[in-house]
Design a protein around this motif. Sequence first.
Motif, PDB file in Angstrom:
ATOM      1  N   ASP A   1      -2.865   5.467  10.662  1.00 37.27           N
ATOM      2  CA  ASP A   1      -3.876   4.505  10.175  1.00 37.27           C
ATOM      3  C   ASP A   1      -4.185   4.743   8.700  1.00 37.27           C
ATOM      4  O   ASP A   1      -4.444   3.793   7.956  1.00 37.27           O
ATOM      5  CB  ASP A   1      -5.155   4.572  11.021  1.00 37.27           C
ATOM      6  CG  ASP A   1      -5.727   5.964  11.110  1.00 37.27           C
ATOM      7  OD1 ASP A   1      -6.919   6.104  11.426  1.00 37.27           O
ATOM      8  OD2 ASP A   1      -4.973   6.919  10.852  1.00 37.27           O
ATOM      9  N   VAL A   2      -4.132   5.984   8.254  1.00 37.63           N
ATOM     10  CA  VAL A   2      -4.338   6.269   6.826  1.00 37.63           C
ATOM     11  C   VAL A   2      -3.169   5.717   6.017  1.00 37.63           C
ATOM     12  O   VAL A   2      -3.355   5.156   4.928  1.00 37.63           O
ATOM     13  CB  VAL A   2      -4.500   7.781   6.578  1.00 37.63           C
ATOM     14  CG1 VAL A   2      -4.605   8.071   5.090  1.00 37.63           C
ATOM     15  CG2 VAL A   2      -5.730   8.311   7.287  1.00 37.63           C
TER      16      VAL A   2
ATOM     17  N   GLU B   1      -3.635   2.159   5.530  1.00 34.81           N
ATOM     18  CA  GLU B   1      -4.687   1.925   4.528  1.00 34.81           C
ATOM     19  C   GLU B   1      -4.136   2.075   3.108  1.00 34.81           C
ATOM     20  O   GLU B   1      -4.385   1.252   2.231  1.00 34.81           O
ATOM     21  CB  GLU B   1      -5.799   2.955   4.768  1.00 34.81           C
ATOM     22  CG  GLU B   1      -7.114   2.644   4.115  1.00 34.81           C
ATOM     23  CD  GLU B   1      -7.888   1.580   4.882  1.00 34.81           C
ATOM     24  OE1 GLU B   1      -7.606   1.368   6.069  1.00 34.81           O
ATOM     25  OE2 GLU B   1      -8.758   0.958   4.267  1.00 34.81           O
ATOM     26  N   ILE B   2      -3.352   3.131   2.888  1.00 36.21           N
ATOM     27  CA  ILE B   2      -2.785   3.374   1.554  1.00 36.21           C
ATOM     28  C   ILE B   2      -1.803   2.259   1.194  1.00 36.21           C
ATOM     29  O   ILE B   2      -1.778   1.784   0.056  1.00 36.21           O
ATOM     30  CB  ILE B   2      -2.092   4.746   1.493  1.00 36.21           C
ATOM     31  CG1 ILE B   2      -3.135   5.853   1.656  1.00 36.21           C
ATOM     32  CG2 ILE B   2      -1.334   4.927   0.189  1.00 36.21           C
ATOM     33  CD1 ILE B   2      -2.548   7.244   1.767  1.00 36.21           C
TER      34      ILE B   2
ATOM     35  N   ARG C   1      -9.610   6.373  -7.203  1.00 33.42           N
ATOM     36  CA  ARG C   1      -9.474   6.439  -5.743  1.00 33.42           C
ATOM     37  C   ARG C   1      -8.362   7.382  -5.291  1.00 33.42           C
ATOM     38  O   ARG C   1      -8.472   8.039  -4.267  1.00 33.42           O
ATOM     39  CB  ARG C   1      -9.173   5.044  -5.168  1.00 33.42           C
ATOM     40  CG  ARG C   1     -10.349   4.098  -5.148  1.00 33.42           C
ATOM     41  CD  ARG C   1     -11.356   4.473  -4.073  1.00 33.42           C
ATOM     42  NE  ARG C   1     -10.799   4.468  -2.733  1.00 33.42           N
ATOM     43  CZ  ARG C   1     -10.741   3.404  -1.948  1.00 33.42           C
ATOM     44  NH1 ARG C   1     -11.191   2.248  -2.374  1.00 33.42           N
ATOM     45  NH2 ARG C   1     -10.234   3.486  -0.746  1.00 33.42           N
TER      46      ARG C   1
ATOM     47  N   ARG D   1     -14.276  -2.098 -14.912  1.00 27.77           N
ATOM     48  CA  ARG D   1     -12.913  -2.209 -14.340  1.00 27.77           C
ATOM     49  C   ARG D   1     -12.915  -1.793 -12.878  1.00 27.77           C
ATOM     50  O   ARG D   1     -12.289  -2.426 -12.026  1.00 27.77           O
ATOM     51  CB  ARG D   1     -11.928  -1.337 -15.121  1.00 27.77           C
ATOM     52  CG  ARG D   1     -11.773  -1.676 -16.590  1.00 27.77           C
ATOM     53  CD  ARG D   1     -11.172  -3.045 -16.800  1.00 27.77           C
ATOM     54  NE  ARG D   1     -11.110  -3.348 -18.223  1.00 27.77           N
ATOM     55  CZ  ARG D   1     -11.957  -4.170 -18.843  1.00 27.77           C
ATOM     56  NH1 ARG D   1     -12.913  -4.780 -18.158  1.00 27.77           N
ATOM     57  NH2 ARG D   1     -11.846  -4.391 -20.139  1.00 27.77           N
TER      58      ARG D   1
ATOM     59  N   SER E   1     -15.440  -1.773 -10.779  1.00 27.98           N
ATOM     60  CA  SER E   1     -16.180  -2.757  -9.968  1.00 27.98           C
ATOM     61  C   SER E   1     -15.292  -3.959  -9.677  1.00 27.98           C
ATOM     62  O   SER E   1     -15.255  -4.464  -8.550  1.00 27.98           O
ATOM     63  CB  SER E   1     -17.433  -3.213 -10.696  1.00 27.98           C
ATOM     64  OG  SER E   1     -18.395  -2.202 -10.707  1.00 27.98           O
TER      65      SER E   1
ATOM     66  N   ALA F   1     -12.662  -2.888  -7.115  1.00 27.63           N
ATOM     67  CA  ALA F   1     -13.219  -2.703  -5.780  1.00 27.63           C
ATOM     68  C   ALA F   1     -13.508  -4.053  -5.120  1.00 27.63           C
ATOM     69  O   ALA F   1     -13.223  -4.252  -3.941  1.00 27.63           O
ATOM     70  CB  ALA F   1     -14.487  -1.862  -5.861  1.00 27.63           C
TER      71      ALA F   1
ATOM     72  N   ASP G   1     -11.755  -5.369  -1.710  1.00 30.83           N
ATOM     73  CA  ASP G   1     -12.541  -5.797  -0.546  1.00 30.83           C
ATOM     74  C   ASP G   1     -12.105  -7.180  -0.094  1.00 30.83           C
ATOM     75  O   ASP G   1     -11.845  -7.426   1.074  1.00 30.83           O
ATOM     76  CB  ASP G   1     -14.028  -5.868  -0.909  1.00 30.83           C
ATOM     77  CG  ASP G   1     -14.676  -4.513  -0.808  1.00 30.83           C
ATOM     78  OD1 ASP G   1     -15.813  -4.362  -1.280  1.00 30.83           O
ATOM     79  OD2 ASP G   1     -14.027  -3.593  -0.262  1.00 30.83           O
TER      80      ASP G   1
ATOM     81  N   ARG H   1      -9.987  -8.064   3.377  1.00 32.11           N
ATOM     82  CA  ARG H   1     -10.557  -8.941   4.403  1.00 32.11           C
ATOM     83  C   ARG H   1      -9.630 -10.117   4.660  1.00 32.11           C
ATOM     84  O   ARG H   1      -9.432 -10.534   5.788  1.00 32.11           O
ATOM     85  CB  ARG H   1     -11.925  -9.457   3.937  1.00 32.11           C
ATOM     86  CG  ARG H   1     -12.992  -8.412   3.993  1.00 32.11           C
ATOM     87  CD  ARG H   1     -14.301  -8.942   3.442  1.00 32.11           C
ATOM     88  NE  ARG H   1     -15.215  -7.875   3.175  1.00 32.11           N
ATOM     89  CZ  ARG H   1     -15.999  -7.306   4.077  1.00 32.11           C
ATOM     90  NH1 ARG H   1     -15.975  -7.724   5.312  1.00 32.11           N
ATOM     91  NH2 ARG H   1     -16.800  -6.321   3.753  1.00 32.11           N
TER      92      ARG H   1
ATOM     93  N   GLU I   1      -6.606  -9.074   6.710  1.00 35.91           N
ATOM     94  CA  GLU I   1      -6.866  -8.750   8.102  1.00 35.91           C
ATOM     95  C   GLU I   1      -7.440  -9.934   8.851  1.00 35.91           C
ATOM     96  O   GLU I   1      -7.881  -9.797   9.966  1.00 35.91           O
ATOM     97  CB  GLU I   1      -7.810  -7.553   8.180  1.00 35.91           C
ATOM     98  CG  GLU I   1      -7.133  -6.276   7.700  1.00 35.91           C
ATOM     99  CD  GLU I   1      -8.062  -5.094   7.774  1.00 35.91           C
ATOM    100  OE1 GLU I   1      -9.220  -5.269   8.195  1.00 35.91           O
ATOM    101  OE2 GLU I   1      -7.633  -4.000   7.431  1.00 35.91           O
ATOM    102  N   GLY I   2      -7.520 -11.076   8.192  1.00 37.36           N
ATOM    103  CA  GLY I   2      -8.006 -12.283   8.853  1.00 37.36           C
ATOM    104  C   GLY I   2      -9.504 -12.297   8.982  1.00 37.36           C
ATOM    105  O   GLY I   2     -10.055 -12.971   9.839  1.00 37.36           O
ATOM    106  N   LYS I   3     -10.198 -11.496   8.112  1.00 36.92           N
ATOM    107  CA  LYS I   3     -11.633 -11.460   8.214  1.00 36.92           C
ATOM    108  C   LYS I   3     -12.229 -12.536   7.336  1.00 36.92           C
ATOM    109  O   LYS I   3     -11.608 -12.985   6.386  1.00 36.92           O
ATOM    110  CB  LYS I   3     -12.148 -10.092   7.767  1.00 36.92           C
ATOM    111  CG  LYS I   3     -11.742  -9.004   8.723  1.00 36.92           C
ATOM    112  CD  LYS I   3     -12.268  -7.686   8.259  1.00 36.92           C
ATOM    113  CE  LYS I   3     -12.049  -6.611   9.285  1.00 36.92           C
ATOM    114  NZ  LYS I   3     -10.658  -6.414   9.629  1.00 36.92           N
ATOM    115  N   ALA I   4     -13.506 -12.903   7.610  1.00 39.45           N
ATOM    116  CA  ALA I   4     -14.192 -13.929   6.834  1.00 39.45           C
ATOM    117  C   ALA I   4     -14.564 -13.386   5.474  1.00 39.45           C
ATOM    118  O   ALA I   4     -14.879 -12.216   5.382  1.00 39.45           O
ATOM    119  CB  ALA I   4     -15.452 -14.362   7.562  1.00 39.45           C
TER     120      ALA I   4
END
Lengths: 341, 200
Positions: free
Chosen positions: B131-132, B135-136, B158, B181, B183, B186, B190, B194, B197-200
């Motif tokens: 899972d890591v 993520e990477i 990061r 930069r 901000s 990030a 985000d 999202r 992953e099919g998120k709203a």
Amino acid sequence: MRQPLGRFLAEPSPTEEQISAEWSKIRNEIRGTSQVRMGSGSKGGSGWHLGRLVFATTAAAVILVGVTTYVVNRSRSAEWDAMVILVEGPRTTTLRDGSRVMVASGGKVRVSAQRSDLTQIAIETGEAEFDVTHRPSRPFVVSAGDVDVRVLGTRFRVRIEDRKGDVRAGVRVLVSRGTVEVSGPYDHPPIRVHAGEERWLASDLNTLPVSAESPQPHDGQRLFEQANLARRSGHAGEAVRLYDLLLARFPNDDRAGLAALELGRLRMDALGDLRGAVAALREAAKTIPHGSLHEDAQARLVDALDGLRDRDGCRRARAEYLARYQRGVHAMAMGARCAAR
Amino acid sequence: MSRLPLLQSPGQEEPIDTAPSDAALVADALAGNVGSHEALFRRHRNSVYRLACRLVGRTEADDLLQDCFIDAFRSLPSLRDPGAFGGWLSAIVVRTAHKRVRRRRLLERLGLLRRWPVDIDMLIAPSVPPDVAVEIQKIYRLLGSLPAEAQIALVLHRIEGFSLDEIAVKMNRSLATVKRRLSLAAAHLDKGMRTKEGKA
């Protein structure tokens, strides 16, 4: 503080042949541009003894300068290390180039670079006044939040203003002599502020750490925004505190479910607090009844319980996930979870 | 941080530590000893290569490694604090990588280069939990769509874990600029995560 991901990345493992080939190319390139003595490449011989003498003299000088600087800075009652000088007001500090920094009561300033090509100062809180020695080739930059004030030789004041009621947070710049150039936020073109003028810039990107004494927002939306800003700027501990506060004060807020999910993620990824993550993720799954966010919360809950080696809890959560999201994005990963160890 | 070479103590058969410090090697290199150039190269080669891989990917890391050491050795007389050779060198790596990434972006916009050919799987250690690793991989895929400066700042923060002050020095930018930069990066991450992953 979020752990860097670099620890999960591969380390180089070159062969001697590879290193030698690389060095050979580099050596050939620099051969023609510097007065290097070509030979066996050994560190022995008279060149090395000369190097030891040079080193010994340099080391003695560095130690002497270091001790002197430490003594001088202790007399100013400021924290000091090789790179950073922290000044808390009310105090006046004179920099190496003769520029003066006058920190007001309650203010805190960090001098992070003093070089011949740059002086960099950050105002962490409050107000400070600067009397800057003129040096055309050396930028003198004062940062406050996401606002930069760049000077060549002048006297000016910079103040961080926290939000008060309906008045937004911002940075105020007042110039008493000379001219400064102010830039930020959002990469707006820089503006010049001349002697006798002042400018105020709204600063929405509150990337400074929020202190315990700072005013607390009065509604869920503000708390949520501040928590998001803290999370994005890498202040995980502060973000966790604010999400927690939101859930405690405004449990019925529209953003409560998402706040719980972010809280769970932070506790798991940034703080390593799996128990806390389980509690937050359960809250998120309860508050967000359906959709991709619910799926994510449920999947994360399985991960957290797996990490805690709560096999029964993990299997129950996994069964719940698979019952609803048999073809979900995390379905394949579920197979590896909750195994006996 | 420079180390003082320890003198051989009476009664000891071998010195405890005679490896010369960076400051000593720099001084010797400036005096014209190629051996000291090579010693500095061998000492810092892996850290430079690691940083290069993480900034520009393994495909370009070899070129970046050589360019940075050549640049460093040519500029050695301008190094004010010989003991800070390592930090100075990593700043050269960051600035050179930034130029490369900026050039890449331009070529991508002109359609002359495929987007961000980072071999991500080669970057990830074999022992990393799946899972890591996912993520990477997501982060590195999204990095390619960031502006060059934001990408560099994000990797330094990061992945490498440098402080904001350190990043500001390495990138030769103000602290406020680095914060902006990061901000931006990030927020972009985000949104990208999202969306993917099919998120709203």
